[in-house]
Design a protein around this motif. Structure first.
Motif, mmCIF file in Angstrom:
data_model
loop_
_atom_site.group_PDB
_atom_site.id
_atom_site.type_symbol
_atom_site.label_atom_id
_atom_site.label_comp_id
_atom_site.label_asym_id
_atom_site.label_seq_id
_atom_site.Cartn_x
_atom_site.Cartn_y
_atom_site.Cartn_z
ATOM 1 N N THR A 120 0.870 -1.194 0.000
ATOM 2 C CA THR A 120 0.000 0.000 0.000
ATOM 3 C C THR A 120 0.900 1.235 0.000
ATOM 4 N N ASP A 121 0.263 2.426 -0.068
ATOM 5 C CA ASP A 121 1.042 3.661 0.112
ATOM 6 C C ASP A 121 1.240 3.843 1.613
ATOM 7 N N ASP A 135 0.257 6.674 3.559
ATOM 8 C CA ASP A 135 -0.385 7.775 4.307
ATOM 9 C C ASP A 135 -1.489 7.319 5.261
ATOM 10 N N LYS A 194 -9.001 5.260 1.629
ATOM 11 C CA LYS A 194 -9.753 6.114 0.699
ATOM 12 C C LYS A 194 -9.636 5.506 -0.696
ATOM 13 N N ASP A 217 -8.975 5.627 -4.249
ATOM 14 C CA ASP A 217 -8.340 6.534 -5.200
ATOM 15 C C ASP A 217 -7.404 5.673 -6.056
ATOM 16 N N GLU A 240 -5.924 5.991 -8.818
ATOM 17 C CA GLU A 240 -4.707 6.583 -9.416
ATOM 18 C C GLU A 240 -3.566 6.652 -8.407
ATOM 19 N N ASN A 241 -3.884 7.255 -7.236
ATOM 20 C CA ASN A 241 -2.824 7.553 -6.268
ATOM 21 C C ASN A 241 -2.668 6.505 -5.173
ATOM 22 N N LYS A 242 -3.742 5.683 -4.990
ATOM 23 C CA LYS A 242 -3.669 4.687 -3.925
ATOM 24 C C LYS A 242 -4.159 3.330 -4.471
ATOM 25 N N PRO A 243 -3.443 2.803 -5.476
ATOM 26 C CA PRO A 243 -3.946 1.564 -6.116
ATOM 27 C C PRO A 243 -3.996 0.367 -5.170
ATOM 28 N N SER A 299 -6.957 0.808 -2.758
ATOM 29 C CA SER A 299 -8.196 0.759 -3.549
ATOM 30 C C SER A 299 -8.512 -0.684 -3.939
#
Ligand code: AQP
Length: 329
Positions: A225-226, A228, A232, A234, A236-239, A242
């Motif tokens: 994961t990312d 942060d 959420k 998202d 694009e930014n958090k594949p 998501s």
């Protein structure tokens, strides 16, 4: 009831992606359609397999269909290679297709872009025409597929229209049905890559439906994961997160908004644990049924009955095609 047809190829141990993107939907559809679901074992031959693996995967796909809730009294379940009509019509449709259109099929294009065309199997080149035969043999009106297969249904439509145009009305023109959510579950170790059953290597990216519970939990807890820590949706930014939300949503029917609310203060650790819980619950139920089905001769009986029913329809269609072409029947 209108005829709907789909299949899975036995090219590895089935994944959670196969379940969410395909089998779970088949189970819902069996009440509203005359559903034909088969094991696409001829398609598995486009790559070279170890025969023990292939044999095990074929039985696994058929048994998992039933373990997930497909009812042989409602859906017709069979093995593709039990019915020679598939390969027969596949050959005829290969003769109706053009090098250009088959060269544009993504899988072949991707592979040939990577290098040596001389060593790409012809099976990979012509498998879309076999898939067209699978569909057209039964006059299937609807074909539930993943996003990456819609191109093949388009080709099937073109081949059916072409045949109908030159030889007279013979085939129903099918339509692809793509489920919106869960159409593409991504690998847990690389959320930009599809979760695939034929993935090799350390296999951290795919949850297998027959993985033991401990392994499943471990794979989900270590999903990429990312950083942060905000649950959420998202893409694009958090594949990664998501993707886990898609899995969770598909198994709980909760919307992305509801999931965001539920885990607003929980962070990724709590969310991953919740995802692991729902996956383990669902998969455990499937495994209990699978272990019953795989013993004894029940599965053989289901596949034989399915092949008899499907074979009667397929033979009629082959006779019709032969008559239209001027072949002697
Ligand atoms: N990751 C996925 N997310 C959602 N749906 C998926 N499906 C496969 N992977 C995912 C769906 O499962 C069915 C299986 O079709 P297939 O066996 O003919 O081939 P595939 O789509 O190429 O599946 P795999 O698991 O990725 O197999 P390999 O590794 O052999 O290529 C389809 O309905 C597909 O959409």
């Amino acid at each position: 009831m209108e005829l709907m047809l789909s299949a899975i190829k036995p090219t590895g141990d089935l994944t959670l992606g196969n379940y969410i993107g395909a089998i779970k939907n088949f189970v819902k559809l069996q009440d509203d359609y005359n559903l034909f679901v088969f094991v696409a074992d001829l398609h598995a031959l486009t790559v070279r397999n170890n025969k023990e693996d292939l044999n095990r995967w074929i039985k696994e796909v058929a048994a998992i269909y039933i373990a997930c809730g497909l009812d042989p009294n409602k859906a017709t379940i069979f093995n593709q290679s039990d019915l020679p009509q598939h390969a027969y019509l596949g050959y005829i449709l290969t003769c109706e297709s053009y090098m250009g259109e088959l060269s544009r099929m993504t899988q072949f294009k991707d592979k040939s872009a990577r290098g040596n065309n001389e060593s790409i199997g012809v099976g990979l080149f012509i498998y879309p025409t076999l898939m067209a035969a699978d569909i057209l043999l039964y006059d299937a009106k609807y074909v539930p597929v993943g996003e990456d297969q819609t191109q093949h249904v388009e080709l099937t439509r073109d081949l059916a229209s072409r045949f109908n145009h030159y030889y007279g009305e013979t085939f129903v023109i099918p339509k692809a049905i793509v489920a919106e959510k869960g159409a593409r579950i991504m690998a847990l170790d690389d959320p930009l890559k599809k979760m695939s059953k034929s993935e090799l290597g350390d296999n951290k990216g795919s949850i297998r439906l027959l993985d033991d519970v401990k392994t499943i939990r471990k794979k989900i807890m270590s999903a990429v994961t990312d950083s942060d820590n905000l649950v959420k949706y998202d893409i694009e930014n958090k594949p990664g997160i998501s993707n886990l939300m898609t899995i969770y949503s598909s198994l709980t029917n909760k919307s992305y908004d509801e999931i965001e609310d539920e885990f607003r203060d929980g962070g990724y650790g709590n969310f991953k644990k919740a995802v692991a819980d729902v996956v383990v619950e669902e998969v455990s139920k499937i495994q209990v049924k699978f272990n019953e089905i795989i013993k004894g001769d029940y599965l053989d009986k289901v596949l034989k009955e399915g092949a008899l029913k499907a074979g009667a329809i397929a033979s009629k269609k082959i006779d019709e095609v032969k008559r239209k072409l001027g072949l002697i029947i």
